[in-house]
Design an enzyme around this catalytic site. Sequence first.
Site, mmCIF file in Angstrom:
data_model
loop_
_atom_site.group_PDB
_atom_site.id
_atom_site.type_symbol
_atom_site.label_atom_id
_atom_site.label_comp_id
_atom_site.label_asym_id
_atom_site.label_seq_id
_atom_site.Cartn_x
_atom_site.Cartn_y
_atom_site.Cartn_z
ATOM 1 N N GLY A 166 49.914 15.712 2.370
ATOM 2 C CA GLY A 166 48.521 15.407 2.711
ATOM 3 C C GLY A 166 47.726 16.611 3.187
ATOM 4 C CD GLU A 201 42.991 15.542 -8.705
ATOM 5 O OE1 GLU A 201 43.693 15.975 -9.638
ATOM 6 O OE2 GLU A 201 43.410 14.758 -7.847
ATOM 7 C CG PHE A 203 37.139 12.165 -3.575
ATOM 8 C CD1 PHE A 203 38.422 12.331 -3.065
ATOM 9 C CD2 PHE A 203 36.265 11.308 -2.916
ATOM 10 C CE1 PHE A 203 38.832 11.658 -1.918
ATOM 11 C CE2 PHE A 203 36.672 10.637 -1.763
ATOM 12 C CZ PHE A 203 37.950 10.808 -1.262
ATOM 13 C CG LEU A 204 39.752 8.738 -8.413
ATOM 14 C CD1 LEU A 204 41.098 8.177 -8.861
ATOM 15 C CD2 LEU A 204 38.719 8.545 -9.521
ATOM 16 C CG HIS A 209 50.008 5.290 -3.362
ATOM 17 N ND1 HIS A 209 50.081 6.626 -3.067
ATOM 18 C CD2 HIS A 209 51.227 4.965 -3.855
ATOM 19 C CE1 HIS A 209 51.281 7.087 -3.372
ATOM 20 N NE2 HIS A 209 52.006 6.088 -3.854
ATOM 21 N NE ARG A 292 60.360 13.081 -1.487
ATOM 22 C CZ ARG A 292 59.741 11.985 -1.092
ATOM 23 N NH1 ARG A 292 60.424 10.858 -0.943
ATOM 24 N NH2 ARG A 292 58.449 11.965 -0.851
HETATM 25 P P1 ADP Z 1 50.282 15.325 -1.066
HETATM 26 O O1 ADP Z 1 51.268 15.969 -1.976
HETATM 27 O O2 ADP Z 1 49.799 16.237 -0.001
HETATM 28 O O3 ADP Z 1 50.733 13.978 -0.578
HETATM 29 P P2 ADP Z 1 48.605 14.024 -3.106
HETATM 30 O O4 ADP Z 1 48.079 14.736 -4.280
HETATM 31 O O5 ADP Z 1 49.713 13.072 -3.309
HETATM 32 O O6 ADP Z 1 48.978 15.096 -1.967
HETATM 33 O O7 ADP Z 1 47.412 13.290 -2.392
HETATM 34 C C1 ADP Z 1 47.585 12.691 -1.132
HETATM 35 C C2 ADP Z 1 46.521 11.650 -0.895
HETATM 36 O O8 ADP Z 1 45.212 12.214 -0.960
HETATM 37 C C3 ADP Z 1 46.510 10.541 -1.917
HETATM 38 O O9 ADP Z 1 47.457 9.535 -1.614
HETATM 39 C C4 ADP Z 1 45.078 10.049 -1.797
HETATM 40 O O10 ADP Z 1 44.949 9.272 -0.627
HETATM 41 C C5 ADP Z 1 44.300 11.325 -1.580
HETATM 42 N N1 ADP Z 1 43.845 11.889 -2.862
HETATM 43 C C6 ADP Z 1 44.436 12.869 -3.581
HETATM 44 N N2 ADP Z 1 43.757 13.118 -4.727
HETATM 45 C C7 ADP Z 1 42.698 12.285 -4.717
HETATM 46 C C8 ADP Z 1 41.609 12.045 -5.625
HETATM 47 N N3 ADP Z 1 41.481 12.723 -6.768
HETATM 48 N N4 ADP Z 1 40.713 11.087 -5.298
HETATM 49 C C9 ADP Z 1 40.836 10.394 -4.148
HETATM 50 N N5 ADP Z 1 41.810 10.557 -3.252
HETATM 51 C C10 ADP Z 1 42.746 11.495 -3.526
#
Ligand code: ADP
Length: 450
Positions: A166, A201, A203-204, A209, A292
Amino acid sequence: MFDTVLIANRGEIALRIQRACRGLGLRTVAVHSEADRDAVYVRQADQALCIGPASPSQSYLDPSALLFAAEVSGAQAVHPGYGFLSENAGFAQRVEDAGLVFIGPSAACIRTMGDKVAAKRAMRRAGVPCVPGPDEGLPSAPAEVLALAREVGFPVIVKAAGGGGGRGMRVVNEEGALLEAIALTREEARRAFGNAEVYIEKFLLHPRHVEIQVLADSHGHAIWLGSRDCSLQRRHQKVVEEAPAPGIDEALVAEVGERCAAACRQLGYSGVGTFEFLYEKGAFYFIEMNTRLQVEHTVTEMTTGIDIVQQQLRAARGEQLALTQADIGCQGHAIECRINAEDPDSFAPSPGRITGWHMPGGFGVRVDSHAGVGYRVPPYYDSMIAKLIVHGSSRADALDRMRLALDEMQVEGIATNVPLHRALMQDPGFAAGGVDIHHLERWLAQRSRT
Ligand code: ADP
């Protein structure tokens, strides 16, 4: 082939892995810090070795200590569990170089997936749907960067290629704020991850999830084991998980699942893994792959009837997958609540000695935990002390079962988030299914106002 497994982890997952090993007739070596010497899986192991003091950096995160323990115990394989060194390509490489089996994919696969830009590129190539945005690092010329962001459309999210947990992400709502956000994220990424590459990218705004569990062998076979929804999160930490993800068209899940399995074959991926997606307005967008075993693998075990950890061990032993996609079904619905030693309101950790421990039971109820009466929750590690998992014939049935199980659950001597879970299971929003990833934070904000 191997007959002795060193479990390079602690807590409930060390016990979970130990059980799977025993089920296959494998010997287990428990390694532990000084703080974990009395743990149940340490007592039950065929051999136990203390690898250092309580501090994770001097024990569970110390590759040399772990490799030394493997050498003196004669273990031929290392299971990294989750967290700690489980997604550290350097550690996997050292295990491989020592002539041991790393129970997971190859170091090369971990490295590719650990670089979010490389991972996204690989996924796009394999036909896995990704979040709109270029799958390459950002150029340095400001005009080019702005042009790219305009093409993606605001809001965008700036992410560090080497980011994780995060961290290393910034949301940008308008053009004027973009360049500074990129500079800040770059600098942060350079310091935190030693890799300054960033990308953008779309942002949604209200995604869920949703993730797909995969299982692959080293002979080119890969299958997918259904979906999970892990949208109930606080500070990007999952709190409740369920399988399958409710209310999503089965044909669409199957299509995405097939793409994930195909991506595994294309990458030469072996073992278990999870493709994480954001799901919004009926579409899936890949965000990352976890190379993992995950905390929430249990809900998929309950709905598929498959022991995922045993399958992972079999794949690592070089066995061919005995299951085909046609063997995989989804029976009913499963929910998992992560039980943490923490204050249910402030979320402050609550380490200490457990003086009372009454676990729920009965049909469709499973508790994965290393804790019990007299167990002292150490202050040095993650605060999760148990996973409460229920299985029901339908989502409503599973929810009812979870409510009853949480009523039965009593932990004394330390604070836990059981009261939080009890309240959450009464929330009409969650009960309806399909909440977005901001639901829990909104719910908590609402609760603190009333
Ligand atoms: P990490 O590897 O740090 O966990 P992630 O890429 O899995 O990073 O993203 C972590 C969280 O950030 C996601 O679960 C989501 O809540 C938010 N997030 C990441 N990318 C996006 C996006 N493109 N749009 C909206 N929320 C995002």
